[in-house]
Design a protein around this motif. Structure first.
Motif, short mmCIF file in Angstrom:
data_model
loop_
_atom_site.label_atom_id
_atom_site.label_comp_id
_atom_site.label_asym_id
_atom_site.label_seq_id
_atom_site.Cartn_x
_atom_site.Cartn_y
_atom_site.Cartn_z
N ALA A 62 0.86 -1.18 0.00
CA ALA A 62 0.00 0.00 0.00
C ALA A 62 0.89 1.23 0.00
O ALA A 62 2.05 1.17 0.44
CB ALA A 62 -0.90 0.01 1.24
N LEU A 63 0.38 2.35 -0.50
CA LEU A 63 1.12 3.60 -0.51
C LEU A 63 0.49 4.58 0.47
O LEU A 63 -0.73 4.62 0.62
CB LEU A 63 1.14 4.22 -1.91
CG LEU A 63 1.83 3.42 -2.98
CD1 LEU A 63 1.70 4.12 -4.33
CD2 LEU A 63 3.30 3.20 -2.64
N MET A 64 1.32 5.35 1.12
CA MET A 64 0.88 6.39 2.04
C MET A 64 1.60 7.68 1.67
O MET A 64 2.80 7.67 1.44
CB MET A 64 1.24 5.98 3.47
CG MET A 64 0.89 7.02 4.52
SD MET A 64 1.50 6.56 6.16
CE MET A 64 3.14 7.29 6.10
N SER A 65 0.87 8.77 1.60
CA SER A 65 1.55 10.04 1.36
C SER A 65 2.28 10.44 2.63
O SER A 65 1.85 10.14 3.74
CB SER A 65 0.55 11.11 0.93
OG SER A 65 -0.40 11.31 1.95
N GLY A 66 3.41 11.10 2.47
CA GLY A 66 4.22 11.51 3.62
C GLY A 66 5.11 10.38 4.11
O GLY A 66 5.32 9.38 3.42
N ARG A 67 5.64 10.56 5.32
CA ARG A 67 6.48 9.53 5.92
C ARG A 67 6.30 9.55 7.43
O ARG A 67 5.81 10.53 7.99
CB ARG A 67 7.95 9.74 5.57
CG ARG A 67 8.54 11.01 6.13
CD ARG A 67 10.01 11.14 5.78
NE ARG A 67 10.49 12.45 6.21
CZ ARG A 67 11.74 12.72 6.43
NH1 ARG A 67 12.66 11.81 6.23
NH2 ARG A 67 12.10 13.93 6.82
N PHE A 68 6.69 8.46 8.08
CA PHE A 68 6.61 8.39 9.53
C PHE A 68 7.69 9.28 10.13
O PHE A 68 8.77 9.46 9.54
CB PHE A 68 6.79 6.95 10.02
CG PHE A 68 5.64 6.05 9.63
CD1 PHE A 68 4.41 6.19 10.25
CD2 PHE A 68 5.79 5.08 8.66
CE1 PHE A 68 3.35 5.37 9.91
CE2 PHE A 68 4.73 4.26 8.32
CZ PHE A 68 3.50 4.40 8.94
N VAL A 69 7.43 9.83 11.30
CA VAL A 69 8.39 10.69 11.99
C VAL A 69 9.69 9.92 12.20
O VAL A 69 9.68 8.79 12.69
CB VAL A 69 7.83 11.17 13.35
CG1 VAL A 69 8.87 11.95 14.12
CG2 VAL A 69 6.58 12.01 13.13
N GLY A 70 10.79 10.51 11.79
CA GLY A 70 12.11 9.90 11.98
C GLY A 70 12.48 8.86 10.94
O GLY A 70 13.56 8.27 11.02
N ALA A 71 11.63 8.61 9.98
CA ALA A 71 11.94 7.60 8.95
C ALA A 71 13.04 8.10 8.03
O ALA A 71 13.03 9.25 7.61
CB ALA A 71 10.69 7.28 8.14
N ASN A 72 13.99 7.23 7.76
CA ASN A 72 15.08 7.55 6.83
C ASN A 72 14.68 7.11 5.43
O ASN A 72 14.11 6.04 5.25
CB ASN A 72 16.37 6.84 7.24
CG ASN A 72 16.90 7.35 8.55
OD1 ASN A 72 16.92 8.55 8.79
ND2 ASN A 72 17.31 6.45 9.42
#
Length: 95
Positions: free
Chosen positions: A65-75
């Motif tokens: 699945a795709l999610m816009s944005g990224r998780f906090v702290g994700a590299n």
């Protein structure tokens, strides 16, 4: 910078809607949207062609699945293991 996150589900093995025939030959629909175990990879900076490639990749997979944005702290481009709320509570000693 713009980010998209690719979420790969390891459990369940498929995401989205699933259609099957029941014992009476009727179509049965089930929805699977909760990832219990998986990984998330943030990707950044898209040209239209690379975004089209990412969308094509996700559409061809039954466990992505795709999610816009990224998780906090994700590299960027480094997979991170996903954790459920219960798993996080256990880690913190709260149940």
């Amino acid at each position: 910078m713009s980010y998209m996150t690719v979420i790969k589900s390891l459990k369940p093995e498929t995401l989205g809607k699933r259609f099957e025939l029941d014992a009476d030959g009727q179509i049965k629909k089930s929805v699977v949207a909760n990832v219990w175990r998986g990984e998330a990879t943030a990707v950044a900076g898209f040209k239209p062609e690379s975004l089209a490639d990412l969308l094509r990749f996700a559409c061809e997979q039954s466990n992505v699945a795709l999610m816009s944005g990224r998780f906090v702290g994700a590299n960027c481009k480094k997979p991170d293991k996903l954790a459920t709320e219960c798993m996080l509570a256990e880690r913190e000693g709260r149940q």
